[in-house]
Scaffold this motif. Structure first.
Motif, PDB file in Angstrom:
ATOM      1  N   GLN A  19       0.857  -1.182   0.000  1.00  0.00           N
ATOM      2  CA  GLN A  19       0.000   0.000   0.000  1.00  0.00           C
ATOM      3  C   GLN A  19       0.892   1.230   0.000  1.00  0.00           C
ATOM      4  OE1 GLN A  19      -2.480   0.199   3.453  1.00  0.00           O
ATOM      5  NE2 GLN A  19      -3.392   2.134   2.886  1.00  0.00           N
ATOM      6  N   LEU A  20       0.544   2.234  -0.823  1.00  0.00           N
ATOM      7  CA  LEU A  20       1.335   3.457  -0.895  1.00  0.00           C
ATOM      8  C   LEU A  20       0.401   4.648  -0.911  1.00  0.00           C
ATOM      9  CD1 LEU A  20       4.122   4.853  -1.316  1.00  0.00           C
ATOM     10  CD2 LEU A  20       3.720   4.635  -3.770  1.00  0.00           C
ATOM     11  N   ALA A  21       0.619   5.589   0.000  1.00  0.00           N
ATOM     12  CA  ALA A  21      -0.136   6.842   0.028  1.00  0.00           C
ATOM     13  C   ALA A  21       0.791   7.946  -0.451  1.00  0.00           C
ATOM     14  CB  ALA A  21      -0.633   7.130   1.439  1.00  0.00           C
ATOM     15  N   LEU A  22       0.333   8.752  -1.401  1.00  0.00           N
ATOM     16  CA  LEU A  22       1.142   9.820  -1.981  1.00  0.00           C
ATOM     17  C   LEU A  22       0.292  11.072  -2.080  1.00  0.00           C
ATOM     18  CD1 LEU A  22       3.736  10.755  -3.468  1.00  0.00           C
ATOM     19  CD2 LEU A  22       2.750   9.817  -5.546  1.00  0.00           C
ATOM     20  N   THR A  23       0.796  12.177  -1.543  1.00  0.00           N
ATOM     21  CA  THR A  23       0.135  13.471  -1.690  1.00  0.00           C
ATOM     22  C   THR A  23       1.176  14.461  -2.175  1.00  0.00           C
ATOM     23  OG1 THR A  23       0.564  14.101   0.607  1.00  0.00           O
ATOM     24  CG2 THR A  23      -1.534  13.026   0.155  1.00  0.00           C
ATOM     25  N   GLY A  24       0.742  15.421  -2.980  1.00  0.00           N
ATOM     26  CA  GLY A  24       1.706  16.383  -3.466  1.00  0.00           C
ATOM     27  C   GLY A  24       1.071  17.521  -4.209  1.00  0.00           C
ATOM     28  N   GLY A  26       2.849  19.762  -7.224  1.00  0.00           N
ATOM     29  CA  GLY A  26       4.000  20.166  -8.016  1.00  0.00           C
ATOM     30  C   GLY A  26       5.261  19.453  -7.598  1.00  0.00           C
ATOM     31  N   ALA A  27       6.277  20.218  -7.197  1.00  0.00           N
ATOM     32  CA  ALA A  27       7.588  19.656  -6.870  1.00  0.00           C
ATOM     33  C   ALA A  27       7.744  19.309  -5.401  1.00  0.00           C
ATOM     34  CB  ALA A  27       8.682  20.636  -7.278  1.00  0.00           C
ATOM     35  N   GLN A  28       6.649  19.281  -4.632  1.00  0.00           N
ATOM     36  CA  GLN A  28       6.758  18.900  -3.230  1.00  0.00           C
ATOM     37  C   GLN A  28       5.606  17.987  -2.847  1.00  0.00           C
ATOM     38  OE1 GLN A  28       6.799  22.610  -1.130  1.00  0.00           O
ATOM     39  NE2 GLN A  28       4.588  22.655  -0.879  1.00  0.00           N
ATOM     40  N   GLY A  29       5.865  17.156  -1.841  1.00  0.00           N
ATOM     41  CA  GLY A  29       4.827  16.243  -1.406  1.00  0.00           C
ATOM     42  C   GLY A  29       5.336  15.287  -0.348  1.00  0.00           C
ATOM     43  N   SER A  30       4.499  14.289  -0.047  1.00  0.00           N
ATOM     44  CA  SER A  30       4.867  13.290   0.939  1.00  0.00           C
ATOM     45  C   SER A  30       4.334  11.931   0.508  1.00  0.00           C
ATOM     46  CB  SER A  30       4.313  13.666   2.321  1.00  0.00           C
ATOM     47  OG  SER A  30       2.901  13.680   2.290  1.00  0.00           O
ATOM     48  N   PHE A  31       4.912  10.881   1.090  1.00  0.00           N
ATOM     49  CA  PHE A  31       4.496   9.523   0.780  1.00  0.00           C
ATOM     50  C   PHE A  31       4.684   8.668   2.018  1.00  0.00           C
ATOM     51  CE2 PHE A  31       8.827  10.298  -0.553  1.00  0.00           C
ATOM     52  CZ  PHE A  31       9.547   9.240  -0.003  1.00  0.00           C
ATOM     53  N   SER A  32       3.939   7.559   2.086  1.00  0.00           N
ATOM     54  CA  SER A  32       4.078   6.630   3.211  1.00  0.00           C
ATOM     55  C   SER A  32       3.575   5.257   2.794  1.00  0.00           C
ATOM     56  CB  SER A  32       3.305   7.130   4.431  1.00  0.00           C
ATOM     57  OG  SER A  32       1.920   7.152   4.160  1.00  0.00           O
ATOM     58  N   THR A  33       4.091   4.248   3.482  1.00  0.00           N
ATOM     59  CA  THR A  33       3.662   2.876   3.270  1.00  0.00           C
ATOM     60  C   THR A  33       3.920   2.092   4.560  1.00  0.00           C
ATOM     61  OG1 THR A  33       3.919   0.885   1.919  1.00  0.00           O
ATOM     62  CG2 THR A  33       5.893   2.195   2.274  1.00  0.00           C
ATOM     63  N   PRO A  34       3.034   1.149   4.885  1.00  0.00           N
ATOM     64  CA  PRO A  34       3.268   0.373   6.101  1.00  0.00           C
ATOM     65  C   PRO A  34       4.498  -0.528   6.013  1.00  0.00           C
ATOM     66  CG  PRO A  34       1.218  -0.303   5.036  1.00  0.00           C
ATOM     67  CD  PRO A  34       1.764   0.850   4.268  1.00  0.00           C
ATOM     68  N   GLN A  35       4.833  -0.964   4.800  1.00  0.00           N
ATOM     69  CA  GLN A  35       6.014  -1.822   4.670  1.00  0.00           C
ATOM     70  C   GLN A  35       6.513  -1.852   3.231  1.00  0.00           C
ATOM     71  OE1 GLN A  35       5.949  -6.266   5.187  1.00  0.00           O
ATOM     72  NE2 GLN A  35       7.257  -5.733   6.924  1.00  0.00           N
ATOM     73  N   VAL A  36       7.838  -1.914   3.100  1.00  0.00           N
ATOM     74  CA  VAL A  36       8.491  -2.157   1.813  1.00  0.00           C
ATOM     75  C   VAL A  36       9.369  -3.379   2.002  1.00  0.00           C
ATOM     76  CG1 VAL A  36      10.124  -1.299   0.098  1.00  0.00           C
ATOM     77  CG2 VAL A  36       8.539   0.292   1.192  1.00  0.00           C
ATOM     78  N   ARG A  37       9.247  -4.336   1.098  1.00  0.00           N
ATOM     79  CA  ARG A  37      10.104  -5.520   1.122  1.00  0.00           C
ATOM     80  C   ARG A  37      10.829  -5.608  -0.215  1.00  0.00           C
ATOM     81  NH1 ARG A  37      10.127  -9.214   4.671  1.00  0.00           N
ATOM     82  NH2 ARG A  37       8.620  -9.410   6.321  1.00  0.00           N
ATOM     83  N   ALA A  38      12.069  -6.064  -0.158  1.00  0.00           N
ATOM     84  CA  ALA A  38      12.834  -6.300  -1.383  1.00  0.00           C
ATOM     85  C   ALA A  38      13.656  -7.569  -1.194  1.00  0.00           C
ATOM     86  CB  ALA A  38      13.748  -5.122  -1.696  1.00  0.00           C
ATOM     87  N   GLY A  39      13.676  -8.398  -2.220  1.00  0.00           N
ATOM     88  CA  GLY A  39      14.487  -9.609  -2.173  1.00  0.00           C
ATOM     89  C   GLY A  39      15.964  -9.283  -2.184  1.00  0.00           C
TER      90      GLY A  39
END
Length: 128
Positions: A19-24, A26-39
């Motif tokens: 899940q990814l939340a993104l607000t912005g 123009g050239a500024q904003g914020s983002f969040s996610t409960p988890q990021v996984r990478a192999g």
């Protein structure tokens, strides 16, 4: 989810962002996610395996980005003649400005070696 993701010289494999939340604006904003996984993540001769970043939050403005992660776990970091295993990070803060970056975190590393020298870390850590 992405099987293979290349960003300049960084290669990520098996990336999962449920899940990814993104607000912005123009050239500024914020983002969040409960988890990021990478192999895995590979940069030059360094490979990082089985990465989990929890409660990732970030803000960006122009070319500057700040990312905060309360906790992160990495199974293995390896480069020639060196390995770090079971790395735990807390209060990770990454400041990125173009090609320059600074990462600060509290680290716990129960086992590892660099060029044959054994490591055991329980404290702060900074990379630039």
């Amino acid at each position: 989810n992405a099987d293979d993701l290349q960003i300049t010289t960084v290669r990520l494999r098996n990336v999962q962002i449920p899940q990814l939340a993104l607000t912005g604006n123009g050239a500024q904003g914020s983002f969040s996610t409960p988890q990021v996984r990478a192999g895995s993540l590979a940069v030059d001769i360094v490979t990082i395996n089985n990465i989990a970043l929890n409660q990732l939050k970030g803000e960006f403005k122009d070319a500057q980005t700040q990312i905060t992660v309360p906790s992160a776990n990495v199974a293995n970091v390896a480069w020639p003649e060196s390995t770090l295993s079971n790395l735990s990070l807390a209060e990770l803060v990454a400041d990125v400005n173009g090609a320059k970056y600074e990462i600060n975190a509290a680290a716990r590393l129960p086992q590892g070696s660099i060029n044959g020298a054994a490591l055991n870390i329980d404290g702060g850590w900074t990379a630039q």
